[in-house]
Design a protein around this motif. Structure first.
Motif, PDB file in Angstrom:
ATOM      1  N   THR A 203       0.837  -1.199   0.000  1.00 28.90           N
ATOM      2  CA  THR A 203       0.000   0.000   0.000  1.00 28.90           C
ATOM      3  C   THR A 203       0.873   1.251   0.000  1.00 28.90           C
TER       4      THR A 203
ATOM      5  N   ASP B 253      -6.756  -1.549   1.241  1.00 24.99           N
ATOM      6  CA  ASP B 253      -6.320  -1.498   2.626  1.00 24.99           C
ATOM      7  C   ASP B 253      -7.506  -1.169   3.528  1.00 24.99           C
TER       8      ASP B 253
ATOM      9  N   ASP C  54      -3.116  -1.478  -5.104  1.00 24.07           N
ATOM     10  CA  ASP C  54      -2.210  -2.068  -4.116  1.00 24.07           C
ATOM     11  C   ASP C  54      -2.483  -3.550  -3.876  1.00 24.07           C
TER      12      ASP C  54
HETATM   13 MG   LIG Z   1      -1.975  -2.981   2.098  1.00 26.51          MG
END
Ligand SMILES: [Mg+2]
Ligand SMILES: Nc1ncnc2c1ncn2[C@@H]1O[C@H](COP(=O)(O)OP(=O)(O)O)[C@@H](O)[C@H]1O
Length: 395
Positions: A139, A162, A245
């Protein structure tokens, strides 16, 4: 025995695991806090920051720690591999590592982080994926690339999965050309379920509709829904930069390929029911001019080996990574703490191992302040990071 690192996300996960086990009646638990770092040289800023970061994480989870028997195993200088190292692991800490004066060996000639951004920017648009084991910095690196591209004047969209989403919060405002959103599995699943019921479920009788609803409650639905959201994001890469990500594994992508081939065989019409963004996904990911996969790793045994397996998996799906990024390198810092210097020295092996796995490798240092917020993220890929930080290795 639950095992954790003295880090916020790891402690949160251990706490969740404790609760889940307790719920099914398994209460005889204890916690091991593994790899706790104590500065042997508290005047060293890197050592002080690392110890402090761990202390803060432990304080944050004080209630959890008070509610469970716990033990602390100190961080060792070397990777714990082999019988002797394992025997040493649970004995009291060895005497402090001697102060090292010998210079660290030079790393292989890596590509500078700033050049990685230039490589990506040259295409003018397309998709950038960061992949790797949890906690290695996917991330963070994705956000760093997104901010650097936006600062270079490009239109960029950052999609993060995330759950903490603290990045989205810190980056949402203030950066021209950058938009941020989060794939929310619950919301995607709800939207997908509704769509299927409105289309496929529309003309079904009550019994068949109930069956379809039951079907949609399976965990597969979430996987499909998230997958479609991912495909939609990739689709946007035709007009601008899209940085993600997280991505499906090579294994999932191969399954997708097989399923589509099967549907085509079975029924030509089925082709129409698969959204174009999904149909086009695999060819797009395989096109190195359009999609660049960055494998992120730490210079440690397990993350490197898992990342190597990931690379194989991707290759089987016809996807060749653009580069590897070694994140959180202590060798690229100026630490003088004896234990951290020995760990820095042990990174050397992994620098060479990664260099043997891919022709393009870059590395970023362990940052004293966690790279959160635009400026700190930019610093990871800044011009002077490159040459200067490599010079540090020769201390
Ligand atoms: Mg992450
Ligand atoms: N180069 C770095 N130096 C110091 N801390 C870092 C660095 N890269 C990431 N971190 C920190 O490590 C943790 C894990 O990073 P994150 O990007 O969330 O990993 P992932 O997305 O792979 O799970 C975060 O707390 C992040 O702030």
């Amino acid at each position: 025995m639950l095992v954790t690192r003295a880090a916020d996300s790891a402690l949160a996960e251990a706490c969740r695991t404790r609760d889940e086990l307790a719920e099914v009646g398994i209460a005889n638990q204890a916690l091991i806090i593994n790899g706790r770092f104590r500065a042997t040289m508290p005047t060293d800023p890197i050592a002080a920051a690392l110890e402090e970061r761990e202390s803060r994480a432990l304080e944050k989870h004080a209630d959890f720690l008070a509610s469970i028997d716990h033990y602390t195993v100190p961080l060792r200088a070397e990777n714990i591999v082999g019988g002797e190292a394992l025997r040493q692991l649970l004995t009291p800490a060895p005497p402090d590592a001697p102060v090292e004066t010998e210079p660290l060996p030079a790393p292989p000639p890596f590509r500078a982080p700033a050049d990685i951004i230039k490589d990506v920017a040259a295409a003018g648009r397309g998709v950038i994926l960061t992949m790797g084991k949890g906690g290695v910095g996917k991330t963070t690196v994705a956000a760093g690339i997104a901010v650097a591209l936006a600062r270079a004047g490009h239109k960029v969209h950052l999609t993060t999965t995330d759950p903490a989403a603290h990045l989205a919060a810190t980056l949402a405002d203030g950066i021209d050309g950058l938009t941020v959103d989060r794939i929310d599995p619950a919301a995607e699943t709800a939207a997908y379920t509704e769509e299927v019921l409105a289309t496929r479920g529309a003309n079904l009788d009550a019994e068949a509709r109930a069956l379809l609803e039951e079907d949609l409650r399976s965990p597969c639905t979430e996987e499909i829904a998230v997958f479609r959201a991912f495909a939609r994001s990739v689709d946007r890469g035709r007009e601008q930069f899209v940085v993600l990500d997280t991505a499906p594994t090579g294994h999932t992508l191969l399954l997708l390929d097989a399923t589509q081939a099967y549907h085509r065989e079975l029924n030509r019409q089925a082709r129409e029911t698969i959204p174009e963004a999904v149909r086009e996904l695999l060819p797009r990911l395989r096109d190195p001019g359009f999609c660049k996969v960055f494998i992120v790793t730490l210079p440690e045994t397990t993350p490197v080996h898992e990342a190597a397996a990931l690379q194989e998996d991707l290759r089987r799906a016809g996807i060749t990574p653009a580069a590897w990024i070694i994140n959180q390198s202590l060798a690229l810092t100026e630490t003088r703490d004896p234990l951290l210097r020995r760990r820095a020295r042990s990174e050397h092996r992994f620098f060479h191992e990664v260099a043997s796995l891919h022709p393009t490798v870059t590395a970023t240092p362990w940052a004293v302040h966690p790279p959160i917020g635009a400026e700190a993220l930019l610093a990871l890929f800044s011009e002077n990071q490159s040459s200067e930080s490599h010079a540090k290795v020769h201390l």
